[in-house]
Design a protein around this motif. Sequence first.
Motif, PDB file in Angstrom:
ATOM      1  N   HIS A  12       0.818  -1.213   0.000  1.00  0.00           N
ATOM      2  CA  HIS A  12       0.000   0.000   0.000  1.00  0.00           C
ATOM      3  C   HIS A  12       0.854   1.265   0.000  1.00  0.00           C
ATOM      4  O   HIS A  12       0.353   2.345   0.280  1.00  0.00           O
ATOM      5  CB  HIS A  12      -0.924   0.011   1.217  1.00  0.00           C
ATOM      6  N   PRO A  43      -8.928   4.607  14.553  1.00  0.00           N
ATOM      7  CA  PRO A  43      -9.188   5.834  15.313  1.00  0.00           C
ATOM      8  C   PRO A  43      -8.728   5.691  16.762  1.00  0.00           C
ATOM      9  O   PRO A  43      -8.864   4.640  17.368  1.00  0.00           O
ATOM     10  CB  PRO A  43     -10.715   5.993  15.226  1.00  0.00           C
ATOM     11  N   ARG A  52       0.292   7.908  14.083  1.00  0.00           N
ATOM     12  CA  ARG A  52      -0.934   7.214  13.685  1.00  0.00           C
ATOM     13  C   ARG A  52      -0.862   5.721  13.980  1.00  0.00           C
ATOM     14  O   ARG A  52      -1.877   5.043  14.073  1.00  0.00           O
ATOM     15  CB  ARG A  52      -1.207   7.422  12.194  1.00  0.00           C
ATOM     16  N   ASP A  57      -2.130   3.872   2.061  1.00  0.00           N
ATOM     17  CA  ASP A  57      -2.190   2.950   3.192  1.00  0.00           C
ATOM     18  C   ASP A  57      -3.632   2.719   3.615  1.00  0.00           C
ATOM     19  O   ASP A  57      -4.527   3.537   3.361  1.00  0.00           O
ATOM     20  CB  ASP A  57      -1.389   3.525   4.359  1.00  0.00           C
ATOM     21  N   ILE A  58      -3.851   1.578   4.280  1.00  0.00           N
ATOM     22  CA  ILE A  58      -5.172   1.310   4.837  1.00  0.00           C
ATOM     23  C   ILE A  58      -5.487   2.355   5.883  1.00  0.00           C
ATOM     24  O   ILE A  58      -4.597   2.930   6.512  1.00  0.00           O
ATOM     25  CB  ILE A  58      -5.229  -0.117   5.450  1.00  0.00           C
ATOM     26  N   ASP A  59      -6.778   2.640   6.070  1.00  0.00           N
ATOM     27  CA  ASP A  59      -7.187   3.703   6.992  1.00  0.00           C
ATOM     28  C   ASP A  59      -6.681   3.427   8.401  1.00  0.00           C
ATOM     29  O   ASP A  59      -6.710   2.279   8.867  1.00  0.00           O
ATOM     30  CB  ASP A  59      -8.707   3.836   7.008  1.00  0.00           C
ATOM     31  N   PRO A  60      -6.226   4.459   9.086  1.00  0.00           N
ATOM     32  CA  PRO A  60      -5.732   4.267  10.450  1.00  0.00           C
ATOM     33  C   PRO A  60      -6.835   3.925  11.420  1.00  0.00           C
ATOM     34  O   PRO A  60      -8.006   4.250  11.195  1.00  0.00           O
ATOM     35  CB  PRO A  60      -5.105   5.625  10.783  1.00  0.00           C
ATOM     36  N   ASP A  67      -2.300   1.016  16.847  1.00  0.00           N
ATOM     37  CA  ASP A  67      -2.793   0.196  15.733  1.00  0.00           C
ATOM     38  C   ASP A  67      -2.299  -1.238  15.907  1.00  0.00           C
ATOM     39  O   ASP A  67      -1.100  -1.517  15.782  1.00  0.00           O
ATOM     40  CB  ASP A  67      -2.297   0.779  14.411  1.00  0.00           C
TER      41      ASP A  67
END
Length: 278
Positions: free
Chosen positions: A181, A274, A190, A269-272, A194
């Motif tokens: 990605h 939240p 971010r 990139d894939i969404d972080p 995760d």
Amino acid sequence: KLRKITEDGVTFKSHIDGRKFNLTPERSMEIQHLLGSTITMAFDECTPFPATEQQARESMQMSMRWAKRSKDAFVEREGYALYGIQQGSVFENLRRESSEKLTELDLPGHSVGGLAVGEGQQIMFDTLDFCVDMLPANKPRYLMGVGKPSDLVGAVMRGIDQLDCVLPTRSGRNAQAFTHHGTLNLKNGRHRDDDRPLDNQCGCPACTKYSRAYLHHLIKSGEMLGAMLLTWHNLAYYQDLMRGMREAISEGRMDAFARDFQAGQEGGDIDPVPIIED
């Protein structure tokens, strides 16, 4: 300031204690022989960029004379090969002259040198568009010192067979990870909470055993394990990328592979995840 180039070779001073050393084509062949290099590179000057056509011509012609001396000094033995290095900067006529000189030497493989020295990707690709096909198609063609994943795909699309670069390891040591990605910076906040893998399409230990949050923690803490894991991942990613291109070429779908690769990189990139504050 530390080196002087003459027809004989290069004299350079140690940056540590100022001692002088002399490196010639013959000595270069001897050193590579002692190291057991399976692919020995002809002695050459990597022409800087930018360079005038006259500067590039003089540099290339000297490198071709050095290539002849390299061949004369190379010790032929089974399982070892000497590659010539095509030079000529971004000038098509000089690249052609260099290729003709190397073809006369009948070496087992050839390299494209003098690129990835600051000219930018588009100029590099524009040069590869005309210079790769000047080299024999029945022998390996190797692009030296390249590069980012997009550089690799673009080079292979233009007929390059082999590549090398320090980028996977150097980037890993500096918190950068190459993924399907795009490129990630694990210093970025971010990634702090995760728990997802670095790259959900990668099977390396960094991706299957550790989360982005943990990798981020290692990097921010200055733990060497972070650099080790990102280096491991980057090398695995590059191996997967090259393996994918080999399979695509054998199956006649390299164009589709390049389009899919580009789409993945441009998609981001894939969404972080939240961050929920207490």
